[in-house]
Design a protein around this motif. Structure first.
Motif, short mmCIF file in Angstrom:
data_model
loop_
_atom_site.label_atom_id
_atom_site.label_comp_id
_atom_site.label_asym_id
_atom_site.label_seq_id
_atom_site.Cartn_x
_atom_site.Cartn_y
_atom_site.Cartn_z
N THR A 1 0.83 -1.21 0.00
CA THR A 1 0.00 0.00 0.00
C THR A 1 0.86 1.25 0.00
OG1 THR A 1 -0.07 0.00 2.41
CG2 THR A 1 -1.88 -1.13 1.27
N GLY A 2 0.29 2.32 -0.52
CA GLY A 2 1.02 3.58 -0.56
C GLY A 2 0.06 4.70 -0.91
N THR A 3 0.64 5.84 -1.31
CA THR A 3 -0.20 6.98 -1.71
C THR A 3 0.17 7.43 -3.11
OG1 THR A 3 1.37 8.48 -0.65
CG2 THR A 3 -0.54 7.84 0.65
N LEU A 4 -0.81 7.95 -3.82
CA LEU A 4 -0.58 8.39 -5.20
C LEU A 4 0.30 9.64 -5.19
CD1 LEU A 4 -1.26 7.71 -8.13
CD2 LEU A 4 -3.23 9.25 -7.94
N TRP A 5 1.44 9.56 -5.89
CA TRP A 5 2.44 10.66 -5.90
C TRP A 5 2.19 11.59 -7.09
CZ3 TRP A 5 6.83 12.27 -8.77
CH2 TRP A 5 7.76 13.05 -8.06
N ARG B 1 0.97 1.26 -13.58
CA ARG B 1 -0.37 1.50 -14.11
C ARG B 1 -1.33 1.73 -12.95
NH1 ARG B 1 -2.35 -1.40 -19.43
NH2 ARG B 1 -0.53 -1.03 -20.74
N LEU B 2 -2.43 2.43 -13.22
CA LEU B 2 -3.47 2.63 -12.21
C LEU B 2 -4.75 2.01 -12.76
CD1 LEU B 2 -2.56 6.36 -11.50
CD2 LEU B 2 -2.06 4.40 -10.01
N THR B 3 -5.59 1.48 -11.88
CA THR B 3 -6.76 0.72 -12.36
C THR B 3 -7.90 1.60 -12.82
OG1 THR B 3 -7.59 0.60 -10.11
CG2 THR B 3 -6.26 -1.26 -10.88
N GLN B 4 -7.88 2.87 -12.47
CA GLN B 4 -8.97 3.73 -12.93
C GLN B 4 -8.44 5.08 -13.38
OE1 GLN B 4 -10.96 3.61 -9.02
NE2 GLN B 4 -10.93 5.85 -9.06
N ALA B 5 -9.19 5.70 -14.30
CA ALA B 5 -8.72 6.93 -14.91
C ALA B 5 -9.50 8.15 -14.42
CB ALA B 5 -8.84 6.83 -16.43
N THR B 6 -10.45 7.92 -13.55
CA THR B 6 -11.21 9.06 -13.03
C THR B 6 -11.05 9.13 -11.51
OG1 THR B 6 -13.17 7.68 -12.85
CG2 THR B 6 -12.96 8.98 -14.84
N PRO C 1 -4.91 7.09 -0.95
CA PRO C 1 -4.35 5.76 -0.67
C PRO C 1 -4.62 4.78 -1.80
CG PRO C 1 -6.24 6.24 0.76
CD PRO C 1 -6.04 7.45 -0.07
N VAL C 2 -3.63 3.96 -2.11
CA VAL C 2 -3.75 2.98 -3.19
C VAL C 2 -3.11 1.67 -2.74
CG1 VAL C 2 -3.80 4.63 -5.12
CG2 VAL C 2 -1.60 3.87 -4.23
N GLU C 3 -3.54 0.56 -3.40
CA GLU C 3 -2.93 -0.74 -3.07
C GLU C 3 -2.61 -1.52 -4.34
OE1 GLU C 3 -5.65 -3.10 -0.80
OE2 GLU C 3 -7.16 -3.13 -2.39
N LEU C 4 -1.64 -2.44 -4.20
CA LEU C 4 -1.17 -3.22 -5.34
C LEU C 4 -2.19 -4.28 -5.75
CD1 LEU C 4 1.32 -3.94 -7.21
CD2 LEU C 4 1.87 -5.68 -5.48
N VAL C 5 -2.42 -4.40 -7.06
CA VAL C 5 -3.22 -5.50 -7.61
C VAL C 5 -2.53 -6.02 -8.87
CG1 VAL C 5 -5.50 -4.79 -6.72
CG2 VAL C 5 -4.66 -3.84 -8.88
N PRO D 1 -7.05 2.53 -6.26
CA PRO D 1 -7.48 3.34 -5.12
C PRO D 1 -8.19 2.48 -4.07
CG PRO D 1 -7.97 4.47 -7.16
CD PRO D 1 -7.52 3.09 -7.54
N VAL D 2 -7.88 2.76 -2.81
CA VAL D 2 -8.49 2.00 -1.71
C VAL D 2 -9.79 2.67 -1.32
CG1 VAL D 2 -8.18 1.20 0.67
CG2 VAL D 2 -6.21 1.32 -0.88
#
Lengths: 381, 129
Positions: free
Chosen positions: B52-56, B95-100, B107-111, B126-127
């Motif tokens: 887990t981490g935060t979007l930079w 990559r990020l799972t969503q664009a909006t 906060p975000v987590e690995l998938v 995003p969590v």
């Protein structure tokens, strides 16, 4: 150490020239620079030059003349032109040569640059999954910068609007018609927050500069444009660069900050002494961030500066008076030398409709490239 | 999704849930991602990174990248990408799972997500609060 002067400049118009190779555009620029200096090819004692994608400089002797002149091929990515100029500067400053040449030229295919992961020491998956794209780097860098320092999207648009306005008044620019702010802001997004008017495109073009010792410049009867410094730096720890699968949580300085600081120290002047600047603007956000990284304003002040028109040709601090990369495109090997060319034009008062008023005396250039290099020059009339 | 092959070996662990594999430099403890290949590997210890981490920072890739090196499906779907700060470790590109609804600091987590018909890659999601 001799003072080093720029005594001749030549340029092949940027953009697209079907049927003319990048190297032939280089030869075109060299001939123009020789004529501007009032010398013959045989007078040139040393040359440095190159391209990123259009071959080597030394082959130009086929067209320019087999005078036996030593030519050093330079291949240093986005810093190719800057490195050629730095080498020519050192050759003259050392006293070993009186007249030297720096040339940069290029010819790229259309569309974003496609990079080879292996040549950057990166794993294949990084390129395969679509993460190795220069435009993404600039977008993520400015996205964070805007959030931290209160820069709004319209400021990105204002940079582009200014670039096209300046390009309209510049013979060597590629984009030569104005685009209004409303049109710019309504354009399709490329990499959020940057849209299609906010990115430069790979292009073609060439620039040649003739350098001479001060003594030789006087013999030639030229107004000496003194190249006070040509300084290049690679990245320090904790910087954020193109093609970075990871960056350090402990944030550090940028190569631009290092190069700028060193250049000001060597030239013995500060940001407040500069009358006109050409800053790397491969996209709108880059110009904004480079204004601060080069020490010309504080982070966040760009919002007001752009709104007030301070960086226009007739503003208090003109930036990218020929339209920069946004209007000229980016032939990698020639781009940094184009900035120097434009500054010489401005210092000699040859700018015509884009001439900075008030007789500018001190000028600054800055180029940045992968994988974290930056080159700065400072020159004085 | 278990039938998909990872886009590269040793990019993430076989744990459930998985973690990205980074390298901690013996000399100074600096953490990098991915775990370096070649001779440089000798200077690093492989470690599992925080899930887990935060979007930079972030952006949207709206055009199909040039091939090579891009090796994704011919039919291109725009995707989001960015950098995620794994606290105290390293900031990784992903990559990020969503664009909006993307916001710096969220906060975000690995998938692990499909990359094409046969391969998977990593992304951050995003969590939900």
């Amino acid at each position: 150490m001799s003072d080093v002067c720029i005594v001749g400049i030549g340029i092949h118009p940027f953009g697209r020239t079907e049927g003319r190779s990048g190297r032939d555009q280089g030869v075109f620029a060299v001939r123009q620079a020789l004529a501007d200096a009032g010398i013959e090819w045989a007078d040139v004692q040393i040359g440095y030059g190159g391209s990123a994608a259009a071959g080597a400089a030394d082959i130009m002797v086929n067209e320019l003349g087999l005078t036996g002149v030593p030519i050093v091929n330079v291949s240093n990515g986005c810093a190719t032109g800057g490195s050629a100029l730095g080498s020519a500067y050192s050759a003259i400053a050392s006293g070993e040569y009186d007249i030297g040449m720096a040339v940069g030229f290029d010819k790229h295919p259309r569309g974003a640059f496609n990079a080879d992961p292996a040549s950057y020491g990166l794993p294949e998956w990084y390129g395969e999954t679509g993460l190795m794209i220069t435009t993404q780097f600039f977008a993520t860098k400015i996205q964070r910068y805007m959030a931290l320092h209160g820069i709004s999207p319209i400021t990105l648009g204002r940079v582009a609007e200014k670039a096209f306005e300046n390009g309209t008044n510049c013979e060597h620019a590629w984009r030569r018609s104005p685009v209004d702010l409303e049109t710019i802001m309504a354009a399709p997004m490329i990499n959020d927050p940057l849209n299609k008017y906010m990115f430069c495109s790979p292009a073609e073009g060439a620039v040649a500069l003739i350098l001479a010792s001060e003594k030789k410049a006087r013999e030639l009867g030229k107004t000496p444009i003194r190249l006070k410094t040509s300084t290049m730096r690679t990245r320090p720890p904790g910087s954020f660069e193109v093609f970075a699968p990871s960056i350090n949580v402990e944030r550090g300085l940028s190569p631009t900050q290092l190069a700028s600081k060193a250049a000001f120290e060597r030239a013995g002047v500060g940001p407040e002494d500069i009358d006109v600047a050409q800053l790397q603007d491969t996209e709108s956000g880059a110009e904004i961030m480079h204004m601060a990284e080069n020490g010309f304003c504080k982070d966040g002040e760009q919002e007001a500066w752009l709104a007030e028109g301070r960086t226009r040709v007739n503003g208090q601090f003109p930036i990218n008076t020929d339209g920069g990369c946004l209007a000229c495109g980016e032939p990698i090997g020639a781009s940094g030398l184009r900035q120097v060319y434009e500054n010489v034009v401005q210092l000699l008062g040859r700018g015509g409709a884009r001439q900075v008023p008030g007789n500018p005396k001190t000028a600054y250039t800055h180029v940045y490239g992968a994988p974290g290099v930056s080159a700065v020059t400072i020159m004085e009339r | 999704m278990t039938s998909l092959t990872p886009i590269a070996h040793d990019l993430w662990t076989n744990e459930d849930p998985p973690r990205l594999i980074g390298g901690r430099r013996h000399a100074d403890g600096e953490i990098v991602f991915p775990y370096p290949g070649g001779d440089a590997a000798a200077n690093y210890e492989a470690i599992g990174l925080s899930r887990t981490g935060t979007l930079w920072s972030w952006t949207i890739q709206t055009f199909r990248p040039k091939s090579p090196p891009y090796d994704g499906p011919e039919v291109f779907e725009p995707f989001a990408l960015g950098y995620v700060e794994l606290p105290g470790e390293v900031i990784v590109e992903t990559r990020l799972t969503q664009a909006t609804g993307l916001k710096i600091g969220m906060p975000v987590e690995l998938v692990i997500v499909p990359f094409d018909a046969t391969r998977s890659t990593y992304a951050f999601k995003p969590v939900e609060n």
